[in-house]
Motif scaffolding. Structure first.
Motif, PDB file in Angstrom:
ATOM      1  N   THR A  79       0.838  -1.187   0.000  1.00  0.00           N
ATOM      2  CA  THR A  79       0.000   0.000   0.000  1.00  0.00           C
ATOM      3  C   THR A  79       0.879   1.246   0.000  1.00  0.00           C
ATOM      4  O   THR A  79       2.039   1.208   0.427  1.00  0.00           O
ATOM      5  CB  THR A  79      -0.913   0.040   1.238  1.00  0.00           C
ATOM      6  OG1 THR A  79      -0.107  -0.009   2.426  1.00  0.00           O
ATOM      7  CG2 THR A  79      -1.885  -1.128   1.240  1.00  0.00           C
ATOM      8  N   ASP A 111      -5.497   2.412  -6.851  1.00  0.00           N
ATOM      9  CA  ASP A 111      -6.150   2.526  -5.547  1.00  0.00           C
ATOM     10  C   ASP A 111      -5.138   2.495  -4.409  1.00  0.00           C
ATOM     11  O   ASP A 111      -5.367   1.856  -3.373  1.00  0.00           O
ATOM     12  CB  ASP A 111      -7.190   1.410  -5.362  1.00  0.00           C
ATOM     13  CG  ASP A 111      -8.296   1.483  -6.409  1.00  0.00           C
ATOM     14  OD1 ASP A 111      -8.699   2.610  -6.772  1.00  0.00           O
ATOM     15  OD2 ASP A 111      -8.737   0.425  -6.878  1.00  0.00           O
ATOM     16  N   ALA A 112      -4.011   3.156  -4.618  1.00  0.00           N
ATOM     17  CA  ALA A 112      -2.939   3.253  -3.613  1.00  0.00           C
ATOM     18  C   ALA A 112      -2.451   1.888  -3.151  1.00  0.00           C
ATOM     19  O   ALA A 112      -2.083   1.695  -1.994  1.00  0.00           O
ATOM     20  CB  ALA A 112      -3.406   4.083  -2.410  1.00  0.00           C
ATOM     21  N   SER A 113      -2.433   0.924  -4.068  1.00  0.00           N
ATOM     22  CA  SER A 113      -1.976  -0.424  -3.715  1.00  0.00           C
ATOM     23  C   SER A 113      -1.363  -1.114  -4.920  1.00  0.00           C
ATOM     24  O   SER A 113      -1.525  -0.682  -6.063  1.00  0.00           O
ATOM     25  CB  SER A 113      -3.132  -1.259  -3.151  1.00  0.00           C
ATOM     26  OG  SER A 113      -4.125  -1.444  -4.133  1.00  0.00           O
ATOM     27  N   THR A 123       3.991  -8.227   3.424  1.00  0.00           N
ATOM     28  CA  THR A 123       3.230  -6.977   3.489  1.00  0.00           C
ATOM     29  C   THR A 123       4.166  -5.786   3.405  1.00  0.00           C
ATOM     30  O   THR A 123       5.126  -5.688   4.177  1.00  0.00           O
ATOM     31  CB  THR A 123       2.425  -6.909   4.799  1.00  0.00           C
ATOM     32  OG1 THR A 123       1.541  -8.034   4.876  1.00  0.00           O
ATOM     33  CG2 THR A 123       1.606  -5.626   4.871  1.00  0.00           C
ATOM     34  N   LYS A 146       4.484  -1.536   3.290  1.00  0.00           N
ATOM     35  CA  LYS A 146       3.938  -0.184   3.421  1.00  0.00           C
ATOM     36  C   LYS A 146       4.970   0.745   2.784  1.00  0.00           C
ATOM     37  O   LYS A 146       6.029   0.980   3.353  1.00  0.00           O
ATOM     38  CB  LYS A 146       3.707   0.166   4.884  1.00  0.00           C
ATOM     39  CG  LYS A 146       2.561  -0.613   5.517  1.00  0.00           C
ATOM     40  CD  LYS A 146       2.309  -0.183   6.954  1.00  0.00           C
ATOM     41  CE  LYS A 146       1.159  -0.978   7.559  1.00  0.00           C
ATOM     42  NZ  LYS A 146       0.918  -0.600   8.982  1.00  0.00           N
TER      43      LYS A 146
END
Length: 202
Positions: free
Chosen positions: A32, A62-64, A100, A102
């Motif tokens: 993300t 979508d910011a991902s 994951t 960020k």
């Protein structure tokens, strides 16, 4: 009729082989970004040590973003050069599992053992760099006993970082992350730490 039978047998064999593929070594990176301002940009997954290796890329939406694949190595996630001032480049180990990410001015990569370890080392290093900068500013304005005390504090912090890196390398051993980080961190170790590290890797 016999041609159809042969075709059915071939199709069945293909389906069987596809269904039996081992997915235990697959990784998935799910990332993300802080906002949609980067939508439409490409993000790249680039080999760190193999300049001729495959560069993967996906468009941010979508910011991902997400990547999927197999094959364990150290790679770097990055946007095009001008955007790297806003979004930090991030090392990632493409080990099996869900990873994951960020992506931000200070980003993170977690979710699998080696990436969790790398994130722990990264946070330590970033904290030390900030502390080093503060101490150096204070040293410029200090004199006498204050200057000596600050210099000792700086030395102690460097010793702490060296010890952290030494224990980090010992824990990682000869896994993908360990082998990669040894090239960067080994020169910073003392001779005794290098000897102990070599013993632990046997």
């Amino acid at each position: 009729m016999w041609i159809l039978r042969v075709l059915y047998v071939c199709l069945a064999a293909v389906c069987l082989l596809t269904g039996c593929k081992d997915h235990s070594r697959d990784y998935k990176i799910v990332g993300t970004l802080p906002s949609g301002q980067f939508d439409g940009e490409w993000i790249y997954l680039v080999p760190m040590e193999n300049p001729r290796g495959r560069i993967d890329s996906v468009k941010i939406a979508d910011a991902s973003f997400s990547f999927a694949g197999s094959g364990e190595e150290v790679r770097v996630l990055r946007l095009r050069p001008v955007l790297r001032l806003k979004i930090q480049e991030l090392l990632v180990v493409t080990e099996p599992g869900r990873i994951t990410v960020k992506a931000d001015s200070i980003g993170s990569v977690t979710g699998t053992p080696q990436n969790d370890a790398l994130q722990e080392w990264k946070e330590m290093r970033e904290g030390k760099l900030a502390a080093y900068r503060q101490l150096r500013r204070e040293l410029k304005a200090a004199a006498g006993a204050d200057s000596l005390a600050l210099a000792q504090q700086l030395k102690d912090m460097r010793d702490e970082e060296r010890e952290f890196s030494f224990r980090f390398l010992c824990r990682q051993g000869n896994n993908t992350l360990g082998q990669f980080m040894q090239k960067m961190l080994r020169p910073t170790l003392t001779d005794e730490q290098k000897k102990q590290l070599d013993e632990s890797l046997k």
